[in-house]
Design an enzyme around this catalytic site. Sequence first.
Site, PDB file in Angstrom:
ATOM      1  CG  HIS A 306      -5.344  29.767 -82.328  1.00 25.23           C
ATOM      2  ND1 HIS A 306      -6.619  29.857 -82.192  1.00 25.23           N
ATOM      3  CD2 HIS A 306      -5.083  30.349 -83.614  1.00 25.23           C
ATOM      4  CE1 HIS A 306      -7.176  30.209 -83.126  1.00 25.23           C
ATOM      5  NE2 HIS A 306      -6.355  30.443 -84.237  1.00 25.23           N
ATOM      6  CG  ASP A 364      -0.426  33.765 -88.955  1.00 26.53           C
ATOM      7  OD1 ASP A 364      -1.205  33.954 -88.080  1.00 26.53           O
ATOM      8  OD2 ASP A 364      -0.752  33.773 -90.169  1.00 26.53           O
TER       9      ASP A 364
HETATM   10  C1  SDX Z   1      -4.447  34.210 -86.377  1.00 29.34           C
HETATM   11  O1  SDX Z   1      -8.851  33.696 -83.808  1.00 29.34           O
HETATM   12  C2  SDX Z   1      -8.245  32.991 -84.862  1.00 29.34           C
HETATM   13  O2  SDX Z   1      -9.006  32.034 -85.497  1.00 29.34           O
HETATM   14  C3  SDX Z   1      -7.168  33.759 -85.523  1.00 29.34           C
HETATM   15  C4  SDX Z   1      -6.678  32.929 -86.902  1.00 29.34           C
HETATM   16  C5  SDX Z   1      -7.647  32.953 -88.059  1.00 29.34           C
HETATM   17  O3  SDX Z   1      -7.320  32.157 -88.947  1.00 29.34           O
HETATM   18  O4  SDX Z   1      -8.467  33.705 -88.263  1.00 29.34           O
HETATM   19  O5  SDX Z   1      -6.339  31.584 -86.409  1.00 29.34           O
HETATM   20  C6  SDX Z   1      -5.239  33.562 -87.191  1.00 29.34           C
HETATM   21  O6  SDX Z   1      -4.508  35.244 -85.844  1.00 29.34           O
HETATM   22  C7  SDX Z   1      -3.668  33.172 -85.489  1.00 29.34           C
HETATM   23  C8  SDX Z   1      -2.614  33.765 -84.336  1.00 29.34           C
HETATM   24  C9  SDX Z   1      -1.811  34.762 -84.963  1.00 29.34           C
HETATM   25  N1  SDX Z   1      -0.965  35.311 -83.880  1.00 29.34           N
HETATM   26  C10 SDX Z   1       0.391  35.366 -83.261  1.00 29.34           C
HETATM   27  O7  SDX Z   1       1.026  34.121 -83.667  1.00 29.34           O
HETATM   28  C11 SDX Z   1       0.959  36.240 -82.463  1.00 29.34           C
HETATM   29  C12 SDX Z   1       1.338  35.479 -81.133  1.00 29.34           C
HETATM   30  N2  SDX Z   1       0.484  34.949 -80.567  1.00 29.34           N
HETATM   31  C13 SDX Z   1      -0.065  35.687 -79.468  1.00 29.34           C
HETATM   32  O8  SDX Z   1      -0.111  36.847 -79.244  1.00 29.34           O
HETATM   33  C14 SDX Z   1      -1.135  34.846 -78.853  1.00 29.34           C
HETATM   34  O9  SDX Z   1      -1.236  33.453 -78.591  1.00 29.34           O
HETATM   35  C15 SDX Z   1      -2.701  35.068 -79.512  1.00 29.34           C
HETATM   36  C16 SDX Z   1      -3.128  36.518 -79.594  1.00 29.34           C
HETATM   37  C17 SDX Z   1      -2.844  34.468 -80.672  1.00 29.34           C
HETATM   38  C18 SDX Z   1      -3.723  34.449 -78.684  1.00 29.34           C
HETATM   39  O10 SDX Z   1      -3.699  35.078 -77.353  1.00 29.34           O
HETATM   40  P1  SDX Z   1      -4.860  35.042 -76.189  1.00 29.34           P
HETATM   41  O11 SDX Z   1      -5.667  33.740 -76.465  1.00 29.34           O
HETATM   42  O12 SDX Z   1      -5.564  36.152 -75.792  1.00 29.34           O
HETATM   43  O13 SDX Z   1      -3.917  34.088 -74.955  1.00 29.34           O
HETATM   44  P2  SDX Z   1      -3.124  35.289 -74.007  1.00 29.34           P
HETATM   45  O14 SDX Z   1      -2.689  36.229 -74.753  1.00 29.34           O
HETATM   46  O15 SDX Z   1      -3.810  35.528 -72.806  1.00 29.34           O
HETATM   47  O16 SDX Z   1      -1.826  34.032 -73.573  1.00 29.34           O
HETATM   48  C19 SDX Z   1      -2.085  33.257 -72.649  1.00 29.34           C
HETATM   49  C20 SDX Z   1      -0.752  33.052 -71.930  1.00 29.34           C
HETATM   50  C21 SDX Z   1      -0.256  34.370 -71.528  1.00 29.34           C
HETATM   51  O17 SDX Z   1       0.914  34.021 -70.507  1.00 29.34           O
HETATM   52  P3  SDX Z   1       0.267  34.096 -68.927  1.00 29.34           P
HETATM   53  O18 SDX Z   1      -0.351  35.454 -68.729  1.00 29.34           O
HETATM   54  O19 SDX Z   1      -0.956  33.234 -68.773  1.00 29.34           O
HETATM   55  O20 SDX Z   1       1.491  33.872 -68.125  1.00 29.34           O
HETATM   56  O21 SDX Z   1       0.323  32.588 -73.057  1.00 29.34           O
HETATM   57  C22 SDX Z   1       1.255  33.509 -73.081  1.00 29.34           C
HETATM   58  C23 SDX Z   1       0.770  34.873 -72.696  1.00 29.34           C
HETATM   59  O22 SDX Z   1       1.690  35.701 -72.357  1.00 29.34           O
HETATM   60  N3  SDX Z   1       1.219  33.539 -74.757  1.00 29.34           N
HETATM   61  C24 SDX Z   1       2.553  33.721 -75.329  1.00 29.34           C
HETATM   62  C25 SDX Z   1       2.381  33.716 -76.600  1.00 29.34           C
HETATM   63  N4  SDX Z   1       1.113  33.344 -76.980  1.00 29.34           N
HETATM   64  C26 SDX Z   1       0.506  33.507 -75.609  1.00 29.34           C
HETATM   65  N5  SDX Z   1       3.963  33.620 -74.797  1.00 29.34           N
HETATM   66  C27 SDX Z   1       4.870  34.054 -75.677  1.00 29.34           C
HETATM   67  N6  SDX Z   1       4.624  33.637 -76.930  1.00 29.34           N
HETATM   68  C28 SDX Z   1       3.385  33.707 -77.726  1.00 29.34           C
HETATM   69  N7  SDX Z   1       3.332  33.595 -78.892  1.00 29.34           N
END
Ligand code: SDX
Length: 429
Positions: A306, A364
């Site tokens: 998140h 989710d």
């Molecule tokens: C919702 O914003 C809100 O409030 C949203 C929400 C709401 O109620 O409105 O809460 C609802 O959208 C919840 C999130 C649902 N999405 C997912 O579950 C999809 C999977 N999650 C990711 O795609 C990710 O965690 C995000 C999009 C939710 C957040 O991404 P960020 O904050 O941009 O973080 P990032 O992508 O920069 O990740 C940081 C690190 C990265 O690794 P490094 O580059 O540091 O090595 O964490 C890794 C990412 O690769 N990472 C994951 C991961 N999520 C982040 N690696 C594997 N699996 C994951 N799910």
Amino acid sequence: MSDQTAKLTIGEETFEFPVLNGTVGPDVIDIRSLYAKTGMFTYDPGFTSTAACDSAITYIDGDKGELLYRGYPIDQLAEKSSFLEVCFLLLYGDLPKKNELADFSNRVTRHTMVHEQMHYFYRGFRRDAHPMAIVTGVVGAMAAFYHDSTDISDPVQREIASIRMIAKIPTIAAMAYKYSVGQPFVYPRNDLDYASNFLHMCFAVPAEEYKIDPVVAKAMDRIFTLHADHEQNASTSTVRLSGSSDANPFACIAAGVACLWGPAHGGANEAALNMLREIGTVDRIPEYIEKAKDKNDPFRLMGFGHRVYKNYDPRAAVMQESAREVLELLGVENNPTLQVAQELEKIALSDPYFVDRKLYPNVDFYSGIILDAIGFPTSMFTAIFALSRTVGWIAQWKEMIGDPQKKIGRPRQLYNGVAARDYTPISER
Ligand code: SDX
């Protein structure tokens, strides 16, 4: 405003900006005069360090895993309140008195039907159209029907548009489901509460009476509450940006629905259940954990991580408990998908990759298990998220429109394209 200021030194010059503080949470540096003073923009793609507005609706502390709706903790509201009471709270700022809730509930109930002509929109879609494609289109089309509530400068019209949106979104979503399964639309009933009415419109058929299970209705109501609002997330920011141009409320909510559909946002509930099903059994979890950690593999653990929560999403905790209750009631407590989800969570939360990046289950991760157990297809999960979030979008939209400081949102950029050059005739290219 605090008496603290932030100083920025560029070359030989030092610029000073006021620091503003809210009730709780991070203070902000007011940089509205930055460009005028320095000729520079800030640079913050993804808005990881940017407060786009001030708001009094929802507060999140990502480190503590805290979520407050108008100051009330989400776990208390999920346990003790109801979705319509939460709608009143989000819209008007306080929990309603008994007569206020009765009046509000009655106003919403009496707007749950949609214009009969709207049925024809559905006939234009293929039966296998994704419900979110249908909901996006039909919500936007509401502006073609409710001309008496599109003048956003009129607070009376803003109020009626809000009630109509909250009242009709379950009907619109249920009709999208019915259309996808080839069953006749079921009209809303004024004798049912909000969640029961939605279940009835989805699962009742003319051939027999549909009995609403109170435990399932309560779980549905709780899912609505858990998804109702969430500060300035991507879809809410989309609604605010759309509303900043004075677009009508139905167009703004349709924009929010479209943004929510993305698998990185609200579409994650559908993607998370599909992922859990693809993993299938507990013994295949390590293979998927490795895929999620592999930078060369686009696979991510859906329902994990998140932007704000760097602790357990408080909604996921309530959702997990609700999943157990519903599955037990439905006699599927040894549901393989729930077992995979719980084992996946346990393994991931002990793996340094996830621990170091503070990746926890989010709202989710478990919601799809409940919705699947209730009988919804995965394609309806995000439409149910949109249904729930409509009140949050409306509350945030009303707050913005009512803000005397309202300005059209217009971010700038760091341009790294080609500098000015003259046109060359095709003969010389
Ligand atoms: C919702 O914003 C809100 O409030 C949203 C929400 C709401 O109620 O409105 O809460 C609802 O959208 C919840 C999130 C649902 N999405 C997912 O579950 C999809 C999977 N999650 C990711 O795609 C990710 O965690 C995000 C999009 C939710 C957040 O991404 P960020 O904050 O941009 O973080 P990032 O992508 O920069 O990740 C940081 C690190 C990265 O690794 P490094 O580059 O540091 O090595 O964490 C890794 C990412 O690769 N990472 C994951 C991961 N999520 C982040 N690696 C594997 N699996 C994951 N799910």
